[in-house]
Each structure stands twice: as structure tokens, then as C-alpha cells.
Design an enzyme around this catalytic site. Structure first.
Site, short mmCIF file in Angstrom:
data_model
loop_
_atom_site.label_atom_id
_atom_site.label_comp_id
_atom_site.label_asym_id
_atom_site.label_seq_id
_atom_site.Cartn_x
_atom_site.Cartn_y
_atom_site.Cartn_z
N LYS A 13 0.84 -1.22 0.00
CA LYS A 13 0.00 0.00 0.00
C LYS A 13 0.87 1.27 0.00
CE LYS A 13 -1.98 -1.13 3.92
NZ LYS A 13 -1.28 -2.41 4.24
N ARG A 88 -9.56 1.35 8.87
CA ARG A 88 -9.23 -0.04 9.21
C ARG A 88 -10.33 -0.75 9.96
NH1 ARG A 88 -3.20 0.59 9.07
NH2 ARG A 88 -2.48 -1.53 9.33
N ARG A 127 11.80 -5.52 4.85
CA ARG A 127 11.61 -4.09 4.53
C ARG A 127 12.59 -3.22 5.29
NH1 ARG A 127 5.80 -1.80 5.18
NH2 ARG A 127 5.93 -3.08 7.05
N ARG A 160 11.38 -1.38 10.89
CA ARG A 160 10.30 -1.11 11.84
C ARG A 160 10.26 -2.17 12.93
NH1 ARG A 160 5.16 0.20 8.07
NH2 ARG A 160 4.15 -1.06 9.68
N ARG A 171 -0.54 -8.77 13.36
CA ARG A 171 -1.12 -7.70 12.52
C ARG A 171 -2.04 -8.32 11.48
NH1 ARG A 171 4.31 -5.07 10.64
NH2 ARG A 171 2.99 -3.99 9.14
P1 AP5 Z 1 4.86 -1.58 1.74
O1 AP5 Z 1 4.51 -0.78 0.55
O2 AP5 Z 1 5.62 -0.92 2.84
O3 AP5 Z 1 3.54 -2.34 2.32
P2 AP5 Z 1 2.30 -1.79 3.14
O4 AP5 Z 1 1.09 -2.47 2.62
O5 AP5 Z 1 2.31 -0.31 3.17
O6 AP5 Z 1 2.68 -2.41 4.54
P3 AP5 Z 1 2.58 -1.84 6.01
O7 AP5 Z 1 3.28 -2.87 6.86
O8 AP5 Z 1 3.08 -0.44 6.11
O9 AP5 Z 1 1.06 -1.91 6.25
P4 AP5 Z 1 0.32 -1.82 7.56
O10 AP5 Z 1 -1.03 -1.47 7.11
O11 AP5 Z 1 0.40 -3.01 8.42
O12 AP5 Z 1 1.16 -0.71 8.37
P5 AP5 Z 1 0.79 0.74 8.90
O13 AP5 Z 1 2.02 1.52 8.97
O14 AP5 Z 1 -0.39 1.28 8.19
O15 AP5 Z 1 5.67 -2.87 1.22
C1 AP5 Z 1 6.16 -3.84 2.13
C2 AP5 Z 1 7.51 -4.38 1.61
O16 AP5 Z 1 7.27 -5.11 0.42
C3 AP5 Z 1 8.54 -3.30 1.26
O17 AP5 Z 1 9.81 -3.72 1.63
C4 AP5 Z 1 8.43 -3.15 -0.26
O18 AP5 Z 1 9.66 -2.76 -0.85
C5 AP5 Z 1 8.02 -4.56 -0.66
N1 AP5 Z 1 7.16 -4.61 -1.85
C6 AP5 Z 1 6.12 -3.78 -2.16
N2 AP5 Z 1 5.55 -4.16 -3.32
C7 AP5 Z 1 6.24 -5.25 -3.73
C8 AP5 Z 1 6.13 -6.11 -4.88
N3 AP5 Z 1 5.21 -5.92 -5.85
N4 AP5 Z 1 7.00 -7.13 -4.99
C9 AP5 Z 1 7.95 -7.36 -4.03
N5 AP5 Z 1 8.10 -6.57 -2.94
C10 AP5 Z 1 7.25 -5.54 -2.80
O19 AP5 Z 1 0.27 0.38 10.39
C11 AP5 Z 1 1.18 -0.03 11.38
C12 AP5 Z 1 0.44 -0.09 12.71
O20 AP5 Z 1 -0.07 1.22 13.05
C13 AP5 Z 1 -0.80 -1.00 12.77
O21 AP5 Z 1 -0.44 -2.33 13.08
C14 AP5 Z 1 -1.61 -0.33 13.89
O22 AP5 Z 1 -1.08 -0.64 15.15
C15 AP5 Z 1 -1.35 1.15 13.66
N6 AP5 Z 1 -2.33 1.79 12.75
C16 AP5 Z 1 -2.06 2.43 11.58
N7 AP5 Z 1 -3.17 2.92 11.04
C17 AP5 Z 1 -4.20 2.59 11.89
C18 AP5 Z 1 -5.60 2.81 11.85
N8 AP5 Z 1 -6.17 3.47 10.83
N9 AP5 Z 1 -6.33 2.32 12.88
C19 AP5 Z 1 -5.77 1.67 13.91
N10 AP5 Z 1 -4.45 1.41 14.00
C20 AP5 Z 1 -3.66 1.87 12.99
#
Ligand code: AP5
Length: 215
Positions: A13, A88, A127, A160, A171
Site C-alpha cells: 500500500k 481499518r 523491509r 520497523r 497484525r
Molecule cells: P509496503 O509498501 O511498505 O507495504 P504496506 O502495505 O504499506 O505495509 P505496512 O506494513 O506499512 O502496512 P500496515 O497497514 O500493516 O502498516 P501501517 O504503517 O499502516 O511494502 C512492504 C515491503 O514489500 C517493502 O519492503 C516493499 O519494498 C516490498 N514490496 C512492495 N511491493 C512489492 C512487490 N510488488 N513485490 C515485491 N516486494 C514488494 O500500520 C502499522 C500499525 O499502526 C498498525 O499495526 C496499527 O497498530 C497502527 N495503525 C495504523 N493505522 C491505523 C488505523 N487506521 N487504525 C488503527 N491502527 C492503525
């Protein structure tokens, strides 16, 4: 235009949201990035976020809503946004609908990126992100020019705290239990397009662009 990029942890994402920013001319709004920035500032709110994030649990809705409401008031988000990792939960989605309605806007498309769990674990554990500019790397799939320095800006690359296999599994369970039901919420409105998240960054990016433009 307001677009939601939807999917489990590590689906791509954040990577794809950054690519879409220029194409759509609207900013990425990542609640995860905003929470990590709050935590890095050492505020009491940031400490509360971290308690949930480091355990792989969702942060309670009431702490998230204020964050998004304030962000939507900033001038760069006047014409729309790419929501990454938000909403979410169903209450978050309902709150977002109300916030956008007050601005005379509504979600145009929800793009759900599908990636199986073993690949999600591989992607998150490998990552690395730039502390300074936020650029996202993967040690194998999109490696940085040096293991600890960003190729874009020379900033320090960090892993991270929630990117360990155990926390990623939690997660993922949170995603399945609380976030995936949103596909039903948005599905009833006819907004969801699913895309295969396996492939090169360009291939997945092209699928997402096609889904956003309604093809
Ligand atoms: P990346 O693009 O970083 O993936 P992502 O989907 O953004 O993954 P996240 O781990 O950031 O998602 P998340 O939703 O769990 O985390 P968030 O920060 O929102 O890609 C991942 C890896 O894959 C990278 O190394 C990239 O290079 C690689 N890659 C990408 N595309 C690829 C491809 N096609 N082929 C190969 N490799 C590829 O949330 C973190 C925490 O914050 C949550 O657990 C929660 O505690 C809290 N939080 C955040 N938002 C909320 C909310 N709205 N409500 C409640 N809690 C929340």
C-alpha cells in the site's frame, strides 16, 4: 479524487501510494506514518500509539479519528487524498464518510491489493525504510544501493519494530478480524476493485492505476 488503498500488512500500500501521488496530484495520507512521526516526537500520544503498534494491535478508533480530521484540513488535501492504511474498521470508514461529506466529497474507489501470508511475511521482514525521506526498500526485491543508506537522500535506513514475523502474524490476524470486513461495507457501495499484488512494482502499479480509473 479520494481513493483508499486497502490490503493486509506488507501488501504494498505504502509503496504504491507514493507512486500514485504524482499521477493523481493528491497527497498520501498514511495513519501508520503519522503515528510513527508522533512517536518519534516523543509526545504522550505517540507513546500511546506505540503501545498498540509494537504489539501488532490496532490503535483504538477514537485516537485515530482526530489525527485524520486534522490532516484533511491541510491545504494539500483540498482536492482529495490517497488513504493508505486507513480506514481499518467499520467505525473508521463511517467516520471518514462523514468527514468527506462535510467537505462535499466521497470515496471514488477502494483498491484492495491481494497478497498471500507467506509473501507478506517475507516482504515485511525484509523491509527497510529511510528515516529522512520515507522511501521504502526491500533487501531482496528493491534493494538500496547500500544496506544502511538511502539511495534517494543519503538518510539512515531503519527496520520497523513491528516487522518481525511474530508481530506481522498478529497484525495479519487483526487485519482479518477487524479490517477485512470493510470490503463488505465498501462492496455494497460498488467501490471495490481487487488487484493481484504479486508482480513487479510497475506491474502492480499499472493494475492499480487501471482499477482507479475504472477499467
Ligand atoms: P509496503 O509498501 O511498505 O507495504 P504496506 O502495505 O504499506 O505495509 P505496512 O506494513 O506499512 O502496512 P500496515 O497497514 O500493516 O502498516 P501501517 O504503517 O499502516 O511494502 C512492504 C515491503 O514489500 C517493502 O519492503 C516493499 O519494498 C516490498 N514490496 C512492495 N511491493 C512489492 C512487490 N510488488 N513485490 C515485491 N516486494 C514488494 O500500520 C502499522 C500499525 O499502526 C498498525 O499495526 C496499527 O497498530 C497502527 N495503525 C495504523 N493505522 C491505523 C488505523 N487506521 N487504525 C488503527 N491502527 C492503525
Amino acid at each position: 479524487m479520494d481513493v483508499v488503498l486497502f490490503g493486509p500488512p506488507g501488501a504494498g500500500k505504502g509503496t504504491q501510494a507514493k507512486r500514485l501521488v504524482d499521477k493523481l496530484g493528491v497527497p498520501q495520507i498514511s495513519t501508520g506514518d503519522m503515528m510513527r512521526a508522533e512517536k518519534a516526537s516523543g509526545t504522550p500520544l505517540g507513546k500511546r500509539f506505540d503501545e498498540y503498534m509494537s504489539a501488532g494491535k490496532l490503535v483504538p478508533d477514537e485516537l485515530v479519528l482526530e489525527l485524520v480530521e486534522q490532516r484533511l484540513k491541510q491545504p494539500d488535501a483540498r482536492e482529495g487524498a490517497i488513504f493508505d492504511g486507513y480506514p481499518r474498521t467499520v467505525p473508521q470508514a463511517e467516520a471518514l464518510d462523514r468527514m468527506l461529506e462535510r467537505l462535499g466529497r466521497r470515496i471514488a474507489r477502494v483498491v484492495a491489493i491481494e497478497v498471500p501470508l507467506p509473501e507478506l511475511i517475507e516482504r515485511t521482514v525484509g523491509r527497510r525504510s529511510c528515516e529522512a525521506c520515507g522511501h521504502i526498500y526491500h533487501l531482496r526485491y528493491s534493494p538500496p544501493p547500500s544496506p544502511d543508506r538511502c539511495g534517494n537522500c543519503g538518510g539512515r535506513l531503519v527496520q520497523r519494530k513491528d516487522d518481525t514475523e511474530g508481530v506481522v502474524r498478529t497484525r495479519y490476524e487483526e487485519y482479518r478480524a477487524k479490517t477485512e470486513p470493510l470490503l463488505g461495507y465498501y462492496g455494497k457501495k460498488g467501490l471495490v476493485r481487487t488487484v493481484d499484488g504479486i508482480g513487479s512494482l510497475d506491474e502492480v502499479g499499472e493494475r492499480i492505476e487501471a482499477a482507479v480509473s475504472g477499467e
